[in-house]
Structure formats: C-alpha cells, structure tokens
Design a protein around this motif. Structure first.
Motif, PDB file in Angstrom:
ATOM      1  N   ALA A  35      43.000  46.629  45.782  1.00 42.24           N
ATOM      2  CA  ALA A  35      42.838  45.276  45.366  1.00 42.24           C
ATOM      3  C   ALA A  35      41.532  44.369  45.100  1.00 42.24           C
ATOM      4  O   ALA A  35      41.062  44.531  44.103  1.00 42.24           O
ATOM      5  N   ARG A  36      40.754  44.864  46.412  1.00 39.28           N
ATOM      6  CA  ARG A  36      39.373  44.155  46.498  1.00 39.28           C
ATOM      7  C   ARG A  36      38.542  45.035  45.705  1.00 39.28           C
ATOM      8  O   ARG A  36      37.403  45.095  44.835  1.00 39.28           O
ATOM      9  N   ALA A  37      39.125  46.534  45.858  1.00 35.50           N
ATOM     10  CA  ALA A  37      37.931  47.765  44.912  1.00 35.50           C
ATOM     11  C   ALA A  37      38.334  46.850  43.519  1.00 35.50           C
ATOM     12  O   ALA A  37      37.284  46.633  42.010  1.00 35.50           O
ATOM     13  N   ALA A  38      39.322  46.691  43.306  1.00 37.39           N
ATOM     14  CA  ALA A  38      39.849  45.979  41.186  1.00 37.39           C
ATOM     15  C   ALA A  38      39.185  45.033  40.815  1.00 37.39           C
ATOM     16  O   ALA A  38      38.807  45.283  39.680  1.00 37.39           O
ATOM     17  N   VAL A  39      39.510  44.418  41.732  1.00 35.41           N
ATOM     18  CA  VAL A  39      38.830  42.902  41.176  1.00 35.41           C
ATOM     19  C   VAL A  39      37.416  43.195  41.675  1.00 35.41           C
ATOM     20  O   VAL A  39      36.272  42.796  40.196  1.00 35.41           O
ATOM     21  N   ASP A  40      36.015  43.863  42.780  1.00 35.47           N
ATOM     22  CA  ASP A  40      35.448  44.180  42.366  1.00 35.47           C
ATOM     23  C   ASP A  40      35.178  45.149  40.846  1.00 35.47           C
ATOM     24  O   ASP A  40      33.837  44.932  40.709  1.00 35.47           O
ATOM     25  N   GLY A  41      35.232  44.874  40.480  1.00 31.67           N
ATOM     26  CA  GLY A  41      35.444  46.738  39.927  1.00 31.67           C
ATOM     27  C   GLY A  41      35.232  46.861  38.273  1.00 31.67           C
ATOM     28  O   GLY A  41      34.855  47.015  37.605  1.00 31.67           O
ATOM     29  N   VAL A  42      35.957  44.934  38.266  1.00 32.02           N
ATOM     30  CA  VAL A  42      36.812  44.898  36.628  1.00 32.02           C
ATOM     31  C   VAL A  42      35.136  44.261  35.782  1.00 32.02           C
ATOM     32  O   VAL A  42      33.890  44.400  36.307  1.00 32.02           O
ATOM     33  N   ASP A  43      34.777  45.091  34.887  1.00 38.43           N
ATOM     34  CA  ASP A  43      34.139  44.259  33.620  1.00 38.43           C
ATOM     35  C   ASP A  43      33.677  42.534  34.119  1.00 38.43           C
ATOM     36  O   ASP A  43      34.787  42.083  33.176  1.00 38.43           O
ATOM     37  N   PRO A  44      32.852  41.656  34.814  1.00 35.46           N
ATOM     38  CA  PRO A  44      33.115  40.406  34.532  1.00 35.46           C
ATOM     39  C   PRO A  44      32.925  39.699  33.535  1.00 35.46           C
ATOM     40  O   PRO A  44      33.552  38.817  32.981  1.00 35.46           O
ATOM     41  N   GLU A  45      32.313  40.260  32.331  1.00 28.16           N
ATOM     42  CA  GLU A  45      31.596  39.343  31.281  1.00 28.16           C
ATOM     43  C   GLU A  45      33.002  39.540  29.978  1.00 28.16           C
ATOM     44  O   GLU A  45      33.778  38.342  29.511  1.00 28.16           O
ATOM     45  N   THR A  46      33.502  41.274  30.020  1.00 29.15           N
ATOM     46  CA  THR A  46      34.874  40.845  29.414  1.00 29.15           C
ATOM     47  C   THR A  46      35.856  40.459  29.568  1.00 29.15           C
ATOM     48  O   THR A  46      36.927  39.363  29.019  1.00 29.15           O
ATOM     49  N   VAL A  47      36.618  40.215  31.347  1.00 25.87           N
ATOM     50  CA  VAL A  47      38.105  39.583  31.924  1.00 25.87           C
ATOM     51  C   VAL A  47      37.681  38.500  31.844  1.00 25.87           C
ATOM     52  O   VAL A  47      38.622  37.336  31.401  1.00 25.87           O
ATOM     53  N   ASN A  48      36.365  38.032  31.815  1.00 28.35           N
ATOM     54  CA  ASN A  48      36.168  36.382  32.159  1.00 28.35           C
ATOM     55  C   ASN A  48      35.901  35.588  30.921  1.00 28.35           C
ATOM     56  O   ASN A  48      36.770  34.911  30.687  1.00 28.35           O
ATOM     57  N   ARG A  49      36.018  36.309  29.814  1.00 25.62           N
ATOM     58  CA  ARG A  49      35.994  35.590  28.462  1.00 25.62           C
ATOM     59  C   ARG A  49      37.385  35.987  28.126  1.00 25.62           C
ATOM     60  O   ARG A  49      37.749  35.072  27.053  1.00 25.62           O
ATOM     61  N   TYR A  50      38.354  37.506  28.456  1.00 23.44           N
ATOM     62  CA  TYR A  50      39.504  36.784  27.620  1.00 23.44           C
ATOM     63  C   TYR A  50      40.250  36.501  28.884  1.00 23.44           C
ATOM     64  O   TYR A  50      41.265  36.232  27.826  1.00 23.44           O
ATOM     65  N   ALA A  51      40.485  36.773  29.567  1.00 19.50           N
ATOM     66  CA  ALA A  51      41.788  36.487  31.234  1.00 19.50           C
ATOM     67  C   ALA A  51      40.989  35.746  32.173  1.00 19.50           C
ATOM     68  O   ALA A  51      41.272  36.608  33.167  1.00 19.50           O
ATOM     69  N   ALA A  52      40.368  34.559  31.825  1.00 17.37           N
ATOM     70  CA  ALA A  52      39.673  33.868  33.102  1.00 17.37           C
ATOM     71  C   ALA A  52      40.868  33.590  33.654  1.00 17.37           C
ATOM     72  O   ALA A  52      40.878  33.880  35.388  1.00 17.37           O
ATOM     73  N   VAL A  53      41.526  32.910  33.355  1.00 16.22           N
ATOM     74  CA  VAL A  53      42.756  32.726  34.027  1.00 16.22           C
ATOM     75  C   VAL A  53      43.824  34.104  35.111  1.00 16.22           C
ATOM     76  O   VAL A  53      43.679  32.965  36.747  1.00 16.22           O
ATOM     77  N   GLU A  54      43.807  34.737  34.165  1.00 15.52           N
ATOM     78  CA  GLU A  54      44.171  36.167  35.414  1.00 15.52           C
ATOM     79  C   GLU A  54      43.882  36.305  36.463  1.00 15.52           C
ATOM     80  O   GLU A  54      43.580  36.265  38.282  1.00 15.52           O
ATOM     81  N   MET A  55      42.108  36.685  35.910  1.00 13.02           N
ATOM     82  CA  MET A  55      41.198  36.702  37.321  1.00 13.02           C
ATOM     83  C   MET A  55      40.983  36.166  38.314  1.00 13.02           C
ATOM     84  O   MET A  55      40.869  36.320  39.374  1.00 13.02           O
ATOM     85  N   ARG A  56      40.641  34.691  38.202  1.00  6.78           N
ATOM     86  CA  ARG A  56      41.095  33.342  38.913  1.00  6.78           C
ATOM     87  C   ARG A  56      42.506  33.990  39.890  1.00  6.78           C
ATOM     88  O   ARG A  56      41.859  34.137  40.835  1.00  6.78           O
ATOM     89  N   GLU A  57      43.375  33.819  39.034  1.00  2.00           N
ATOM     90  CA  GLU A  57      44.815  34.028  40.174  1.00  2.00           C
ATOM     91  C   GLU A  57      44.561  35.365  40.817  1.00  2.00           C
ATOM     92  O   GLU A  57      45.440  35.568  42.289  1.00  2.00           O
ATOM     93  N   ALA A  58      44.011  36.915  40.540  1.00  2.00           N
ATOM     94  CA  ALA A  58      44.254  37.934  41.367  1.00  2.00           C
ATOM     95  C   ALA A  58      43.307  36.962  42.075  1.00  2.00           C
ATOM     96  O   ALA A  58      43.149  37.750  43.603  1.00  2.00           O
ATOM     97  N   ARG A  59      41.503  36.886  42.093  1.00  2.00           N
ATOM     98  CA  ARG A  59      40.783  36.182  43.627  1.00  2.00           C
ATOM     99  C   ARG A  59      41.786  35.671  44.442  1.00  2.00           C
ATOM    100  O   ARG A  59      41.461  35.759  45.461  1.00  2.00           O
ATOM    101  N   SER A  60      42.216  34.648  44.120  1.00  3.08           N
ATOM    102  CA  SER A  60      43.460  33.526  44.438  1.00  3.08           C
ATOM    103  C   SER A  60      44.190  35.023  45.968  1.00  3.08           C
ATOM    104  O   SER A  60      44.078  34.005  46.425  1.00  3.08           O
ATOM    105  N   TYR A  61      44.907  35.487  45.410  1.00  2.11           N
ATOM    106  CA  TYR A  61      45.727  37.010  45.685  1.00  2.11           C
ATOM    107  C   TYR A  61      45.184  37.571  47.110  1.00  2.11           C
ATOM    108  O   TYR A  61      45.738  38.039  48.213  1.00  2.11           O
ATOM    109  N   LEU A  62      43.916  37.547  46.362  1.00  3.95           N
ATOM    110  CA  LEU A  62      43.059  38.486  47.259  1.00  3.95           C
ATOM    111  C   LEU A  62      42.625  37.646  48.674  1.00  3.95           C
ATOM    112  O   LEU A  62      42.974  38.531  49.887  1.00  3.95           O
ATOM    113  N   ASP A  63      42.329  36.122  48.119  1.00  4.09           N
ATOM    114  CA  ASP A  63      42.085  35.881  49.339  1.00  4.09           C
ATOM    115  C   ASP A  63      42.793  35.848  50.190  1.00  4.09           C
ATOM    116  O   ASP A  63      43.007  35.571  51.029  1.00  4.09           O
ATOM    117  N   GLN A  64      43.740  35.264  49.559  1.00  6.06           N
ATOM    118  CA  GLN A  64      44.964  35.056  50.321  1.00  6.06           C
ATOM    119  C   GLN A  64      45.415  36.358  51.275  1.00  6.06           C
ATOM    120  O   GLN A  64      45.771  36.373  52.651  1.00  6.06           O
TER     121      GLN A  64
END
Length: 168
Positions: A35-64
């Motif tokens: 999960a750490r590698a997946a969160v760090d490995g995404v293209d931030p520009e593309t994912v944050n542009r089209y799926a920002a909510v899901e990325m925030r959730e993923a980072r929250s789950y990773l932090d937990q």
C-alpha cells in the motif's frame, strides 16, 4: 540429574511461553509495504485531477495502517493496509477511465473539425468525405492514401516461412 533436567525443561517452557506472549510479529504485514508503494507510485497529477477523493481516502487508510502497526496491532494494520491498497487501485482505475474519456472527446472534436470532414460516417467513430463504396465497406478503395480522406494504407508484412532441417 532428574532435578536438573526438570529445571531445564521448566526454563525452556517458560521462555517459550514468554516468546509466544511477546508483542506480535517483527515485520509489517505484506499489504502495508504494498500500500505504501502504491500510494507513493501513483501519478499525482493524473490521480489528483480525476480521483482526488479516492486518493485522500487511500492516504488516510495508509496512515491508519501505519499507526496501528506502531501500536503493535498487526490485525488492524493488515486490514487498513488492504483497504488502502484497494482504494489506490480504485483511484487509478477511475483516473485511467477519465483520461480515456477525455482522449476520446479530444479525438471526436479533432475528427469533427478536420479539413474536408463532412460528418458522413464511414465506420463507427470515423468520418470522411467518401460515403459508401461499391463494396459496402464504407471507404472507396480508390481514395485510400489520397488527400482529403485522412486514411493511409497499412503495409502488409509477409508471414514468416518456417525452415525445416531437410529443406522442405
């Protein structure tokens, strides 16, 4: 002699019991690293542009998951890491789908605004100036490769000929 063997056996059992009661595994769950590698490995520009909510959730789950691991709760760490990994994959899929839709829209706009385009559909998704051909394929073969159609011939490669040991 019997007392000594009993003392050694009791000491061994006590040590084994203490080791079994120790604080969980010494290594994080496999999904935590993934999960750490997946969160760090995404293209931030593309994912944050089209799926920002899901990325925030993923980072929250990773932090937990990481917090649970620091608190030595391996079960919760595994559960949150699995959820983080699934949410990252969802974000990537949604971003990829949105990019594909945007590319399709751009292609449709460029086809509609192409010089000489009349809007006559020759095949699904393609427009051209030729209408239907006598063969019914939608493209007049005599116009392939000429200006105005936007179509160019595709070279055909001959199939490889197998070579056998006896030359036949």
């Amino acid at each position: 002699m019997f007392r000594r063997a009993s003392a050694v056996a009791a000491l061994f059992l006590a040590t084994t019991a203490l080791a079994a009661c120790s604080s969980g595994p010494d290594y994080p769950p496999p999904d935590l690293a993934a999960a750490r590698a997946a969160v760090d490995g995404v293209d931030p520009e593309t994912v944050n542009r089209y799926a920002a909510v899901e990325m925030r959730e993923a980072r929250s789950y990773l932090d937990q998951a990481e917090a649970a691991w620091r608190q030595e709760n391996a079960e919760a760490a595994q559960r949150y890491a699995t959820q983080a990994l699934a949410t990252v994959r969802l974000a990537e899929a949604r971003a990829d789908a949105a990019e594909a839709r945007a590319a399709e829209s751009d292609l449709q706009e460029s086809l509609q605004s192409a010089p000489g385009a009349t809007g006559t559909t020759t095949s699904p998704g393609l427009t051209g100036t030729t209408g239907m051909s006598p063969s019914g394929t939608g493209v007049d073969p005599s116009t392939i490769g000429t200006s105005g159609t936007g179509l160019t011939p595709t070279p055909v490669q001959p199939a490889p000929v197998p070579i056998t040991p006896n030359g036949r």
